[in-house]
Motif scaffolding. Structure first.
Motif, PDB file in Angstrom:
ATOM      1  N   ARG A 120       0.865  -1.253   0.133  1.00 48.62           N
ATOM      2  CA  ARG A 120      -0.090  -0.093   0.239  1.00 48.62           C
ATOM      3  C   ARG A 120       0.424   1.016  -0.050  1.00 48.62           C
ATOM      4  O   ARG A 120       0.258   2.069  -0.931  1.00 48.62           O
ATOM      5  N   GLN A 121       2.106   1.274   0.705  1.00 50.10           N
ATOM      6  CA  GLN A 121       2.998   2.387   0.485  1.00 50.10           C
ATOM      7  C   GLN A 121       3.808   2.404  -0.435  1.00 50.10           C
ATOM      8  O   GLN A 121       3.375   4.095  -1.035  1.00 50.10           O
ATOM      9  N   ILE A 122       3.835   1.719  -0.842  1.00 48.00           N
ATOM     10  CA  ILE A 122       4.757   1.376  -2.446  1.00 48.00           C
ATOM     11  C   ILE A 122       3.584   2.304  -3.571  1.00 48.00           C
ATOM     12  O   ILE A 122       4.062   3.280  -4.383  1.00 48.00           O
ATOM     13  N   LEU A 123       2.662   1.989  -3.688  1.00 46.70           N
ATOM     14  CA  LEU A 123       1.571   2.334  -4.425  1.00 46.70           C
ATOM     15  C   LEU A 123       1.020   3.587  -4.555  1.00 46.70           C
ATOM     16  O   LEU A 123       1.110   4.378  -5.147  1.00 46.70           O
ATOM     17  N   ARG A 124       0.887   3.966  -2.925  1.00 46.20           N
ATOM     18  CA  ARG A 124       0.798   5.152  -2.553  1.00 46.20           C
ATOM     19  C   ARG A 124       1.332   6.493  -2.993  1.00 46.20           C
ATOM     20  O   ARG A 124       1.760   7.574  -4.032  1.00 46.20           O
ATOM     21  N   ARG A 125       3.272   5.350  -2.815  1.00 45.62           N
ATOM     22  CA  ARG A 125       4.614   6.328  -3.812  1.00 45.62           C
ATOM     23  C   ARG A 125       4.429   6.282  -5.698  1.00 45.62           C
ATOM     24  O   ARG A 125       4.782   7.509  -5.964  1.00 45.62           O
ATOM     25  N   GLU A 126       3.823   5.647  -5.974  1.00 48.64           N
ATOM     26  CA  GLU A 126       3.733   5.441  -7.428  1.00 48.64           C
ATOM     27  C   GLU A 126       2.811   6.089  -7.755  1.00 48.64           C
ATOM     28  O   GLU A 126       2.810   7.240  -8.831  1.00 48.64           O
ATOM     29  N   ILE A 127       1.380   6.038  -7.367  1.00 50.43           N
ATOM     30  CA  ILE A 127       0.568   6.478  -7.698  1.00 50.43           C
ATOM     31  C   ILE A 127       1.086   8.561  -7.515  1.00 50.43           C
ATOM     32  O   ILE A 127       0.661   9.168  -8.645  1.00 50.43           O
ATOM     33  N   LYS A 128       1.478   8.431  -6.305  1.00 53.02           N
ATOM     34  CA  LYS A 128       1.852  10.159  -6.235  1.00 53.02           C
ATOM     35  C   LYS A 128       3.139  10.684  -7.329  1.00 53.02           C
ATOM     36  O   LYS A 128       2.834  12.303  -7.527  1.00 53.02           O
ATOM     37  N   LYS A 129       3.617  10.702  -7.615  1.00 54.34           N
ATOM     38  CA  LYS A 129       5.173   9.810  -8.426  1.00 54.34           C
ATOM     39  C   LYS A 129       3.930  10.364 -10.034  1.00 54.34           C
ATOM     40  O   LYS A 129       4.459  11.252 -10.649  1.00 54.34           O
ATOM     41  N   ARG A 130       2.865   9.986 -10.260  1.00 56.10           N
ATOM     42  CA  ARG A 130       2.533   9.972 -11.785  1.00 56.10           C
ATOM     43  C   ARG A 130       2.131  10.775 -11.819  1.00 56.10           C
ATOM     44  O   ARG A 130       2.007  11.404 -13.016  1.00 56.10           O
ATOM     45  N   ARG A 131       1.298  11.070 -10.456  1.00 52.17           N
ATOM     46  CA  ARG A 131       0.360  12.346 -10.449  1.00 52.17           C
ATOM     47  C   ARG A 131       0.984  13.809 -10.830  1.00 52.17           C
ATOM     48  O   ARG A 131       0.624  14.644 -11.503  1.00 52.17           O
ATOM     49  N   MET A 132       2.233  13.596 -10.081  1.00 56.86           N
ATOM     50  CA  MET A 132       3.505  14.659 -10.770  1.00 56.86           C
ATOM     51  C   MET A 132       4.077  15.097 -12.143  1.00 56.86           C
ATOM     52  O   MET A 132       3.953  15.945 -12.296  1.00 56.86           O
ATOM     53  N   LYS A 133       4.117  13.555 -12.610  1.00 56.07           N
ATOM     54  CA  LYS A 133       4.616  14.348 -13.471  1.00 56.07           C
ATOM     55  C   LYS A 133       3.114  14.471 -15.035  1.00 56.07           C
ATOM     56  O   LYS A 133       3.609  15.757 -15.463  1.00 56.07           O
ATOM     57  N   TRP A 134       2.715  14.502 -14.658  1.00 53.85           N
ATOM     58  CA  TRP A 134       1.074  14.820 -15.348  1.00 53.85           C
ATOM     59  C   TRP A 134       1.211  16.670 -14.774  1.00 53.85           C
ATOM     60  O   TRP A 134       0.049  16.675 -15.453  1.00 53.85           O
ATOM     61  N   THR A 135       1.160  17.055 -12.968  1.00 53.94           N
ATOM     62  CA  THR A 135       0.674  18.270 -13.421  1.00 53.94           C
ATOM     63  C   THR A 135       2.366  19.137 -14.017  1.00 53.94           C
ATOM     64  O   THR A 135       1.882  20.303 -13.882  1.00 53.94           O
ATOM     65  N   ASP A 136       3.229  18.100 -13.791  1.00 52.08           N
ATOM     66  CA  ASP A 136       4.020  18.973 -14.592  1.00 52.08           C
ATOM     67  C   ASP A 136       4.577  19.426 -15.823  1.00 52.08           C
ATOM     68  O   ASP A 136       4.951  20.640 -15.960  1.00 52.08           O
ATOM     69  N   LYS A 137       3.236  18.257 -16.893  1.00 62.92           N
ATOM     70  CA  LYS A 137       3.377  18.849 -17.890  1.00 62.92           C
ATOM     71  C   LYS A 137       2.499  19.719 -18.067  1.00 62.92           C
ATOM     72  O   LYS A 137       1.799  20.618 -18.081  1.00 62.92           O
TER      73      LYS A 137
END
Length: 137
Positions: A120-137
């Protein structure tokens, strides 16, 4: 897990397993998602051949693996069983133990060897990482 490249690969693979489960409607919430992904087969064992070689050496010398968490111990014992099976299937092998383990750690694993809390911790971190990539575009 000490090898950061293996850790990153495991986390990315776990996230891909999550996405496949999400597409398939295999869970309804984050807790169920974490439980689901931990029980899915993994592309590999995510441990270096050197590290597993040290653990197997300890097993063979009669040293306890109590210092490892339960999921890590389970992974080590699975790889030890795989190693013994390999030796029985290839009795004339000239390969060193570490070379055999290099082969075995790259094979698909029956699970990710993570607790659902860790997943669950890994998934939270991975989801957050991908959200950050989307918002940086």
């Amino acid at each position: 897990m000490k090898d950061t490249n293996l850790k990153r690969k495991r986390d990315a693979d776990l996230y891909q397993t999550y996405l496949r489960g999400l597409e398939g409607g295999c869970f309804a919430n984050a807790s169920q998602a974490a439980e689901y992904v931990t029980k899915q087969p993994a592309p590999q064992f995510y441990i270096s051949s050197r590290e597993i070689n040290l653990h197997i050496g300890k097993i063979q010398s009669g040293t306890s693996l109590i210092y490892l968490n339960s999921m890590s111990r389970k992974r080590v014992w699975q790889l030890y069983d795989n190693y013994l099976r390999y030796l029985s299937e290839h009795p004339d092998t000239k390969l060193s133990r570490e070379r055999i383990l290099e082969i075995l750690v790259e094979e698909p694993a029956p699970e990710y060897y993570l607790s659902w809390q860790a997943a669950r911790q890994i998934l939270r971190r991975e989801i957050k990482k991908r959200r950050m990539k989307w918002t940086d575009k």
